[in-house]
Design a protein around this motif. Structure first.
Motif, PDB file in Angstrom:
ATOM      1  N   ASP A   1       0.824  -1.207   0.000  1.00 17.22           N
ATOM      2  CA  ASP A   1       0.000   0.000   0.000  1.00 17.22           C
ATOM      3  C   ASP A   1       0.864   1.266   0.000  1.00 17.22           C
ATOM      4  O   ASP A   1       1.782   1.412   0.809  1.00 17.22           O
TER       5      ASP A   1
ATOM      6  N   ARG B   1       0.302   4.102   1.009  1.00 18.74           N
ATOM      7  CA  ARG B   1       0.141   4.972   2.174  1.00 18.74           C
ATOM      8  C   ARG B   1       0.894   4.474   3.393  1.00 18.74           C
ATOM      9  O   ARG B   1       0.821   5.088   4.463  1.00 18.74           O
ATOM     10  N   VAL B   2       1.642   3.372   3.221  1.00 21.64           N
ATOM     11  CA  VAL B   2       2.300   2.756   4.371  1.00 21.64           C
ATOM     12  C   VAL B   2       3.791   2.515   4.086  1.00 21.64           C
ATOM     13  O   VAL B   2       4.258   1.371   4.051  1.00 21.64           O
TER      14      VAL B   2
ATOM     15  N   HIS C   1      -2.035  -3.039   8.180  1.00 21.84           N
ATOM     16  CA  HIS C   1      -2.567  -1.682   8.269  1.00 21.84           C
ATOM     17  C   HIS C   1      -4.079  -1.653   8.070  1.00 21.84           C
ATOM     18  O   HIS C   1      -4.695  -2.581   7.531  1.00 21.84           O
TER      19      HIS C   1
ATOM     20  N   CYS D   1      -6.921  -2.333   4.433  1.00 19.18           N
ATOM     21  CA  CYS D   1      -6.014  -2.947   3.457  1.00 19.18           C
ATOM     22  C   CYS D   1      -6.814  -3.480   2.265  1.00 19.18           C
ATOM     23  O   CYS D   1      -7.670  -4.362   2.420  1.00 19.18           O
TER      24      CYS D   1
ATOM     25  N   TYR E   1      -0.795  -0.565  11.572  1.00 23.77           N
ATOM     26  CA  TYR E   1      -0.690   0.868  11.320  1.00 23.77           C
ATOM     27  C   TYR E   1      -2.058   1.480  11.041  1.00 23.77           C
ATOM     28  O   TYR E   1      -2.826   0.980  10.215  1.00 23.77           O
ATOM     29  N   SER E   2      -2.335   2.589  11.721  1.00 27.65           N
ATOM     30  CA  SER E   2      -3.580   3.316  11.500  1.00 27.65           C
ATOM     31  C   SER E   2      -3.385   4.378  10.430  1.00 27.65           C
ATOM     32  O   SER E   2      -2.563   5.292  10.596  1.00 27.65           O
ATOM     33  N   LEU E   3      -4.135   4.260   9.342  1.00 24.45           N
ATOM     34  CA  LEU E   3      -4.084   5.291   8.304  1.00 24.45           C
ATOM     35  C   LEU E   3      -4.626   6.619   8.817  1.00 24.45           C
ATOM     36  O   LEU E   3      -4.211   7.689   8.358  1.00 24.45           O
ATOM     37  N   ASP E   4      -5.544   6.564   9.763  1.00 26.74           N
ATOM     38  CA  ASP E   4      -6.185   7.779  10.270  1.00 26.74           C
ATOM     39  C   ASP E   4      -5.266   8.591  11.170  1.00 26.74           C
ATOM     40  O   ASP E   4      -5.236   9.823  11.094  1.00 26.74           O
TER      41      ASP E   4
END
Length: 282
Positions: A133, A135-136, A184, A187, A267-270
């Motif tokens: 991803d 974003r990670v 995360h 996902c 892992y929190s995307l927020d």
């Protein structure tokens, strides 16, 4: 360089050296010596700077964690020694994640000096298996830099022999003391695999291989139930993968003697925060 109206050897006031107001030879000699000292000092500084550059090719890496710049300012922090134990490496990573969450980033090990020092030799203090991803990115969310981490990325942290071998590379060849399996929030690979396995509809192309690799996590999520089975499956994939790595033939002996920790994390995307699910070293 001679100035206009002055010949080489004239006194500063223009009086010819051979005239009645002859310049004090002792004063000239002292001035010449002082000028030579200044020149030699400059050469020494230049030589020291020049000699420092070849040292980069010796393969000796600058200690991991050396800071380059902080947010909004340039700041060279004192070099930090490479973490040598699982607990030290874990603390280094989590300290970096706290900086990521707060925005007080150091951006360590991201300058030309660091690039030169690790060009011929690397000694990362951590290995991270994470999702593909976008974003990670582990190097960013742990605020690390060049030569700090081995990073393996697969869809949903799917594992097969070549991935397992890649995870084992750091601990078995570089004495890397920490492995982190990082799942995360939200996902896409896990969601697609969950729907495929639930509905019995294969994913196109090679994507089905990801779904099959995540089948144990899917079965665990179905058994556990819950309001959000996709999130449950994503967390299960982390804990199952970390447990398998922790006990395999390559890494298990290192874990047993305390030289390695295999940590499951989420892992929190927020919020940007990394939550520890299993295996944190004491």
């Amino acid at each position: 360089m001679d100035t206009p109206g002055n010949r080489r050897g004239d006194a500063p006031d223009g009086t010819p050296a051979g005239a009645g107001g002859r310049t004090d030879r002792r004063g000239l000699l002292a001035g010449a010596l002082a000028g030579a000292a200044v020149a030699l000092t400059g050469c020494s500084a230049t030589g020291a700077t020049t000699s420092a550059a070849p040292a980069a090719s010796t393969g000796a890496a600058r200690p991991a964690g050396t800071a380059g710049t902080t947010t909004g300012a340039t700041d060279s922090a004192s070099p930090q020694a490479r973490p040598g134990t699982p607990a030290e490496a874990f603390k280094r990573l989590m300290d970096g994640n706290r900086r990521w969450v707060s925005g007080n980033l150091q951006h360590p090990d991201r300058d030309p000096d660091r690039r030169q020092f690790v060009a011929e030799k690397q000694e990362p203090f951590g290995s991270v298996l994470s999702c593909i991803d976008s974003r990670v990115p582990p190097e960013l969310l742990f605020d690390t830099g060049l030569g700090d981490l081995y990073v393996m990325r697969t869809g949903g942290e799917a594992v097969e022999p070549v991935v397992t071998g890649s995870v084992e590379y750091g601990p078995l060849t570089s004495n890397t003391p920490l492995v982190v399996v990082l799942g995360h929030q939200r996902c896409g690979a896990v969601q697609a695999s969950y729907q495929s396995l639930r509905d019995g509809k294969p994913l196109p192309g090679g994507l089905q291989a990801i779904a099959e690799a995540l089948r144990p996590a899917y079965e665990k999520a179905v058994k556990e139930g819950g309001d959000d089975p996709v999130e449950t499956m994503a967390r299960a994939q982390v804990t199952l993968t970390a447990a398998a790595l922790r006990s395999n033939d390559g890494l298990g002996p290192l874990v047993d003697k305390g030289a390695l920790a295999v940590v499951g994390a989420y892992y929190s995307l927020d919020t940007g925060k990394v939550e520890i699910l299993s295996g944190a070293p004491s």
